[in-house]
Design an enzyme around this catalytic site. Structure first.
Site, PDB file in Angstrom:
ATOM      1  N   SER A 149      -5.116   3.109   2.000  1.00 31.05           N
ATOM      2  CA  SER A 149      -4.743   2.304   0.744  1.00 31.05           C
ATOM      3  C   SER A 149      -6.106   1.551   0.722  1.00 31.05           C
ATOM      4  O   SER A 149      -6.531   0.521   1.775  1.00 31.05           O
ATOM      5  CB  SER A 149      -3.639   1.295   1.026  1.00 31.05           C
ATOM      6  OG  SER A 149      -3.517   0.405   0.104  1.00 31.05           O
ATOM      7  N   LYS A 175      -5.455   6.197  -1.727  1.00 32.95           N
ATOM      8  CA  LYS A 175      -4.475   5.458  -2.585  1.00 32.95           C
ATOM      9  C   LYS A 175      -5.464   4.292  -2.993  1.00 32.95           C
ATOM     10  O   LYS A 175      -5.969   3.455  -2.356  1.00 32.95           O
ATOM     11  CB  LYS A 175      -3.294   4.913  -1.985  1.00 32.95           C
ATOM     12  CG  LYS A 175      -2.621   3.711  -2.817  1.00 32.95           C
ATOM     13  CD  LYS A 175      -1.303   3.153  -1.785  1.00 32.95           C
ATOM     14  CE  LYS A 175      -1.015   1.814  -1.729  1.00 32.95           C
ATOM     15  NZ  LYS A 175       0.207   1.662  -0.995  1.00 32.95           N
ATOM     16  N   LYS A 233      -5.617   0.389  -5.688  1.00 36.97           N
ATOM     17  CA  LYS A 233      -5.037  -0.573  -6.216  1.00 36.97           C
ATOM     18  C   LYS A 233      -5.284  -0.541  -7.661  1.00 36.97           C
ATOM     19  O   LYS A 233      -6.626  -0.384  -7.835  1.00 36.97           O
ATOM     20  CB  LYS A 233      -5.055  -1.801  -5.488  1.00 36.97           C
ATOM     21  CG  LYS A 233      -4.518  -1.776  -3.961  1.00 36.97           C
ATOM     22  CD  LYS A 233      -2.927  -1.982  -3.840  1.00 36.97           C
ATOM     23  CE  LYS A 233      -2.587  -1.982  -2.490  1.00 36.97           C
ATOM     24  NZ  LYS A 233      -1.029  -2.217  -2.602  1.00 36.97           N
ATOM     25  N   ASP A 287      -1.608   2.433  -6.749  1.00 40.83           N
ATOM     26  CA  ASP A 287      -0.477   1.438  -6.580  1.00 40.83           C
ATOM     27  C   ASP A 287      -0.499   0.310  -7.372  1.00 40.83           C
ATOM     28  O   ASP A 287      -1.512  -0.360  -7.224  1.00 40.83           O
ATOM     29  CB  ASP A 287      -0.537   0.911  -5.010  1.00 40.83           C
ATOM     30  CG  ASP A 287       0.916   0.214  -4.560  1.00 40.83           C
ATOM     31  OD1 ASP A 287       1.459  -0.375  -5.508  1.00 40.83           O
ATOM     32  OD2 ASP A 287       0.755  -0.254  -3.557  1.00 40.83           O
ATOM     33  N   GLU A 324       2.745   4.181  -7.755  1.00 41.69           N
ATOM     34  CA  GLU A 324       3.537   3.407  -6.798  1.00 41.69           C
ATOM     35  C   GLU A 324       3.889   2.139  -7.474  1.00 41.69           C
ATOM     36  O   GLU A 324       3.108   1.471  -8.027  1.00 41.69           O
ATOM     37  CB  GLU A 324       2.631   2.916  -5.792  1.00 41.69           C
ATOM     38  CG  GLU A 324       3.621   2.378  -4.363  1.00 41.69           C
ATOM     39  CD  GLU A 324       2.914   2.377  -3.171  1.00 41.69           C
ATOM     40  OE1 GLU A 324       1.960   3.031  -2.738  1.00 41.69           O
ATOM     41  OE2 GLU A 324       3.463   1.600  -2.264  1.00 41.69           O
ATOM     42  N   ASP A 328       8.141   1.428  -3.874  1.00 39.91           N
ATOM     43  CA  ASP A 328       7.762   0.583  -2.575  1.00 39.91           C
ATOM     44  C   ASP A 328       8.814  -0.710  -2.771  1.00 39.91           C
ATOM     45  O   ASP A 328       9.909  -0.755  -2.170  1.00 39.91           O
ATOM     46  CB  ASP A 328       6.534   0.308  -2.864  1.00 39.91           C
ATOM     47  CG  ASP A 328       5.997  -0.870  -1.616  1.00 39.91           C
ATOM     48  OD1 ASP A 328       6.790  -1.188  -0.810  1.00 39.91           O
ATOM     49  OD2 ASP A 328       4.833  -0.890  -1.441  1.00 39.91           O
ATOM     50  N   LYS A 370       8.990   1.266   4.073  1.00 36.10           N
ATOM     51  CA  LYS A 370       8.524   0.354   5.145  1.00 36.10           C
ATOM     52  C   LYS A 370       9.501  -0.248   5.884  1.00 36.10           C
ATOM     53  O   LYS A 370      10.426  -0.964   5.460  1.00 36.10           O
ATOM     54  CB  LYS A 370       7.637  -0.716   4.232  1.00 36.10           C
ATOM     55  CG  LYS A 370       6.537  -0.526   3.649  1.00 36.10           C
ATOM     56  CD  LYS A 370       5.763  -1.504   2.695  1.00 36.10           C
ATOM     57  CE  LYS A 370       4.462  -1.165   1.956  1.00 36.10           C
ATOM     58  NZ  LYS A 370       4.119  -2.192   0.942  1.00 36.10           N
ATOM     59  N   GLY A 387       2.360   0.677   4.477  1.00 35.44           N
ATOM     60  CA  GLY A 387       1.601  -0.325   5.436  1.00 35.44           C
ATOM     61  C   GLY A 387       1.452  -1.727   4.903  1.00 35.44           C
ATOM     62  O   GLY A 387       1.682  -1.898   3.686  1.00 35.44           O
TER      63      GLY A 387
END
Ligand code: OSB
Ligand code: MG
Length: 366
Positions: free
Chosen positions: A133, A159, A161, A186, A211, A236, A260, A288
């Protein structure tokens, strides 16, 4: 075999590079570690994944500490480790704080039985696939260079952001440079349902998933959004309990779930969600929370469950820390996999001296 003593320690652990998402920027982690001990002085370790501010969920380090010290640890002291999750049931919320003790109790049980945690959880003996990420960067060039490095290290998916204003162009630039790389984005809840036309434009980039585009506690609007876009939605923040997963799947709010352990209150709930999703053919992966080695080791163990078929955000210690608090640090193979330890419990030695150096507050409950 009961828990006779619980130690809490808060450490400050500076990140090698700041991590930025649509909600904020983290430079130093404030992590609460939990150590449980039984009457034979066997120990178990857990990590509270709450962040420094309540920007991801309602919990934060400052709220998790009193929840642990004054409510949860006194409930768990004297209890059978297998009973912890049931004891915590009447307490609302505080899932990350609960998970810190619950997961430490799982580590303790595994060490009491002399088996690896992944085996006790019901995992399969296999290497787990890893992705990374990557936070928001100062420039597109910096992001591309970052991706280049992670792919060279072997990671199986990237991934990134995104947030409003840093989305379409950014993803287009990444796709231009890396046409075939498994790529996902995400948003950490940065969009509204009214952004559906913009989010539909992402379909062109063949992301493996997007996400948590909408509100942190929403399921219904995600279902409406999923009807308007081709990119699979992965939830998530919204999945806090197996019931949320049931509702999300029923309504078509997602096609993938990020599990998670901390967000859902512990390994037991994480397993229930994995089991539900496997039955409904919804693939899951392990998310994570910028964990230290203890939380990372728990994530590795959880990722061996059969439903975890997609690469998770579980990556090498060296991406985060100058020196981890476990030995050896977590490393990733050139194929982008982690081999779970065959040692009892979480399978890594906890570096007490390193923790002592980093500690800023402590409490003992016995
Ligand atoms: O949304 O998955 C997230 C980190 C902190 C809080 C939330 C998230 C993340 C990450 C980083 O994406 C995952 C990691 O490398 O630990
Ligand atoms: Mg996320």
């Amino acid at each position: 075999m009961t828990i006779t003593r619980i130690d809490l320690v808060e450490i400050r652990l500076p990140l090698l590079t700041p991590f930025e998402t649509s909600v904020g920027r983290t430079t130093e982690r404030r992590i609460i570690l939990v150590r449980v001990e039984d009457d034979r002085e066997i120990e178990g370790w857990g990590e509270c994944v709450a962040e420094e501010l309540p920007l991801y969920s309602e919990e934060w380090t400052g709220s998790a500490w009193p929840a642990l010290e004054t409510i949860l640890a006194p409930m768990a002291a004297g209890a059978d480790p297998e009973r912890i999750r049931h004891l915590f049931e009447p307490i609302r919320g505080n899932r990350m704080a609960k998970a810190a003790i619950e997961s430490a109790a799982w580590d303790l049980r595994a060490r009491q039985g002399g088996v690896p945690l992944w085996e006790l959880l019901g995992g399969i003996d296999r290497e787990i696939p890893c992705g990374v990420s990557i936070g928001l960067q100062d420039s597109t060039e910096a992001l591309l260079a970052n991706i280049e490095r992670e792919l060279a290290a072997g990671y199986q998916r990237i991934k990134i952001k995104i947030k409003p204003g840093r989305d379409l162009d950014l993803i287009a630039a990444v796709r231009d440079r890396f046409p075939d790389v498994p790529l996902m984005a995400d948003a950490n809840s940065a969009y509204r349902l009214s952004d559906a036309p913009l989010l539909r434009k992402l379909d062109a980039f063949k992301l493996t998933m997007i996400e948590q585009p909408l509100a942190h506690d929403d399921i219904v609007d995600h279902a409406k959004l999923q009807q308007q876009i081709e990119t699979p939605i992965c939830l998530d923040e919204s999945i806090r309990h197996v019931r949320d997963a049931q509702h999300a799947i029923q309504l078509g709010a997602c096609r993938v779930i990020n599990i998670k352990m901390g967000r859902v209150g512990g390994h037991a709930m994480a397993r229930e969600i994995e089991d539900l999703c496997r039955g409904k053919s919804i693939p899951v992966w392990c998310g994570g929370m910028l964990e230290s080695g203890i939380g990372r080791a728990h994530n590795i163990a959880l990722s061996t469950l059969p439903g975890f078929t997609l690469p998770g955000d579980v990556s090498a210690s060296a991406r985060y820390w100058d020196e981890d608090i476990i030995d050896p640090p977590v490393t990733v193979s050139a194929q982008g996999t982690i081999r779970p330890s065959s040692l009892p419990g979480i399978g890594y030695r906890v570096k007490r001296d390193r923790i002592d150096q980093l500690a800023v507050r402590r409490a003992t409950i016995d």
